[in-house]
Design an enzyme around this catalytic site. Structure first.
Site, PDB file in Angstrom:
ATOM      1  N   ASN A   7       0.863  -1.097  -0.084  1.00 43.39           N
ATOM      2  CA  ASN A   7       0.172  -0.170  -0.037  1.00 43.39           C
ATOM      3  C   ASN A   7       0.898   1.302   0.014  1.00 43.39           C
ATOM      4  O   ASN A   7       1.572   1.555   0.914  1.00 43.39           O
ATOM      5  CB  ASN A   7      -0.759  -0.187   1.201  1.00 43.39           C
ATOM      6  N   LYS A   9       0.133   4.211  -0.464  1.00 43.76           N
ATOM      7  CA  LYS A   9      -0.443   5.530   0.020  1.00 43.76           C
ATOM      8  C   LYS A   9      -0.380   6.588  -0.955  1.00 43.76           C
ATOM      9  O   LYS A   9      -0.219   6.455  -2.072  1.00 43.76           O
ATOM     10  CB  LYS A   9      -0.359   5.782   1.306  1.00 43.76           C
ATOM     11  N   HIS A  92      -9.793   1.133   4.288  1.00 42.07           N
ATOM     12  CA  HIS A  92      -8.489   1.578   5.139  1.00 42.07           C
ATOM     13  C   HIS A  92      -9.015   2.763   6.429  1.00 42.07           C
ATOM     14  O   HIS A  92      -9.866   3.617   6.151  1.00 42.07           O
ATOM     15  CB  HIS A  92      -7.274   2.082   4.187  1.00 42.07           C
ATOM     16  N   GLU A  94      -7.177   5.040   7.275  1.00 39.00           N
ATOM     17  CA  GLU A  94      -7.073   6.272   6.716  1.00 39.00           C
ATOM     18  C   GLU A  94      -8.295   7.065   6.402  1.00 39.00           C
ATOM     19  O   GLU A  94      -8.432   8.252   6.562  1.00 39.00           O
ATOM     20  CB  GLU A  94      -5.630   6.544   6.298  1.00 39.00           C
ATOM     21  N   GLU A 161      -6.055  -4.757  10.502  1.00 37.43           N
ATOM     22  CA  GLU A 161      -5.022  -3.438  10.669  1.00 37.43           C
ATOM     23  C   GLU A 161      -5.320  -2.750  11.962  1.00 37.43           C
ATOM     24  O   GLU A 161      -5.930  -1.701  11.854  1.00 37.43           O
ATOM     25  CB  GLU A 161      -5.029  -2.607   9.432  1.00 37.43           C
ATOM     26  N   GLY A 167       1.912   2.548  10.774  1.00 37.95           N
ATOM     27  CA  GLY A 167       3.036   3.642  10.890  1.00 37.95           C
ATOM     28  C   GLY A 167       3.390   4.000  12.160  1.00 37.95           C
ATOM     29  O   GLY A 167       4.201   4.951  12.465  1.00 37.95           O
ATOM     30  N   SER A 201       2.965  -1.730  10.529  1.00 38.20           N
ATOM     31  CA  SER A 201       4.502  -1.833  10.924  1.00 38.20           C
ATOM     32  C   SER A 201       5.028  -3.099  10.706  1.00 38.20           C
ATOM     33  O   SER A 201       6.089  -3.405  11.332  1.00 38.20           O
ATOM     34  CB  SER A 201       4.718  -1.346  12.205  1.00 38.20           C
TER      35      SER A 201
HETATM   36  P1  PGA Z   1       2.327   0.603   7.845  1.00 40.01           P
HETATM   37  O1  PGA Z   1       1.161   0.926   6.997  1.00 40.01           O
HETATM   38  O2  PGA Z   1       3.097  -0.673   7.245  1.00 40.01           O
HETATM   39  O3  PGA Z   1       3.475   1.667   7.391  1.00 40.01           O
HETATM   40  O4  PGA Z   1       2.201   0.380   9.208  1.00 40.01           O
HETATM   41  C1  PGA Z   1       0.166  -0.287   6.814  1.00 40.01           C
HETATM   42  C2  PGA Z   1      -1.295   0.347   6.352  1.00 40.01           C
HETATM   43  O5  PGA Z   1      -1.660   1.224   6.814  1.00 40.01           O
HETATM   44  O6  PGA Z   1      -1.760  -0.495   5.325  1.00 40.01           O
END
Ligand code: PGA
Length: 237
Positions: A7, A9, A92, A94, A161, A167, A201
């Site tokens: 992903n 983003k 997601h 976000e 997630e 993150g 992460s």
């Molecule tokens: P990350 O993000 O691996 O940077 O923690 C995962 C995600 O948001 O899909």
């Protein structure tokens, strides 16, 4: 077959995407991955991120809830499929947080994915506050309810997630990821083609432990998917 979804983003330009593709191709030639690879870039990067040799497939990070029409700025599931996507990240955290996406809206996005032939990578997961209050399983149950009208025979990916791990530089433990995986499978008992991923992460340091300790079917990877060598190392774990 494990599944590793990158992903990206809102990262990378087209030259950066092409450089990633060259680097990932070299990585795969020197040591192949142990599963299936999907890259979900920004829509402007789909061509640059595609692999003419077919070693990975493409996904989008969202689809519109509507089929087509006067919806300025939106991109439909059919348009994403037409542009080369075969997978779609839906729900997601976000997008849930920044755009207020809820179960009713996400159910419509899932329906658009099915009409278009995109396999949804449906994201679920609790916040830190919900976890502290012992609400993880009830949050997962509420989020999974968006799938109640989704055809049970269709291939489905659910990505657990936990919001607090995204993150954050600190993933869930393999035990916690395994419990969430079991809870999600329990909530979707009739889904034969279900794969449950973990995201939050994931790195080349923790990937193997998470896979072995939780029984998940792969990962949804954000930050660590931006570097080809790191992403390839995760996909070999
Ligand atoms: P990350 O993000 O691996 O940077 O923690 C995962 C995600 O948001 O899909």
């Amino acid at each position: 077959m494990k599944l590793f979804v990158a992903n990206w983003k809102m990262h990378k330009t087209r030259p950066e995407a092409r450089a990633f593709v060259e680097a990932l191709s070299r990585e795969i030639e020197s040591r192949p991955p142990s599963g299936e690879i999907v890259i979900a870039p920004a829509l402007t990067l789909l061509d640059a991120a595609s692999d003419p040799a077919g070693r990975w497939s493409l996904g989008c990070q969202d689809v519109a809830a509507e089929r087509e029409g006067a919806h300025t700025g939106e991109v439909s599931a059919i348009q994403c499929f037409d542009a080369g996507c075969r997978w779609a990240i839906v729900g997601h955290s976000e997008r849930r947080r920044e755009f207020g996406e809820d179960e009713a809206l996400l159910a419509r996005k899932l329906a658009r994915c099915r009409e278009a032939g995109l396999v949804p990578v449906f994201c679920v997961g609790e916040t830190a506050d919900e976890r502290d209050r012992g609400l993880t399983e009830s949050v997962l149950a509420r989020q999974v309810s968006a799938l109640s009208a989704d055809p049970p025979g269709a291939p489905l990916v659910v990505a657990y997630e936990p919001v607090w791990a995204i993150g954050a530089g600190r993933s869930a433990s393999p035990g916690d990821a395994g419990s969430a995986r079991a809870a999600i499978r329990g909530l979707l008992p009739d889904r034969a083609g279900l794969r449950v991923l973990y995201g939050g992460s994931v790195s080349s340091d923790n990937a193997r432990g998470l896979l072995e300790g939780s029984g998940v079917d792969g990962f949804l990877i954000g930050g660590a998917s931006l570097r080809a060598n790191e992403f390839a190392a995760i996909a070999r774990s």
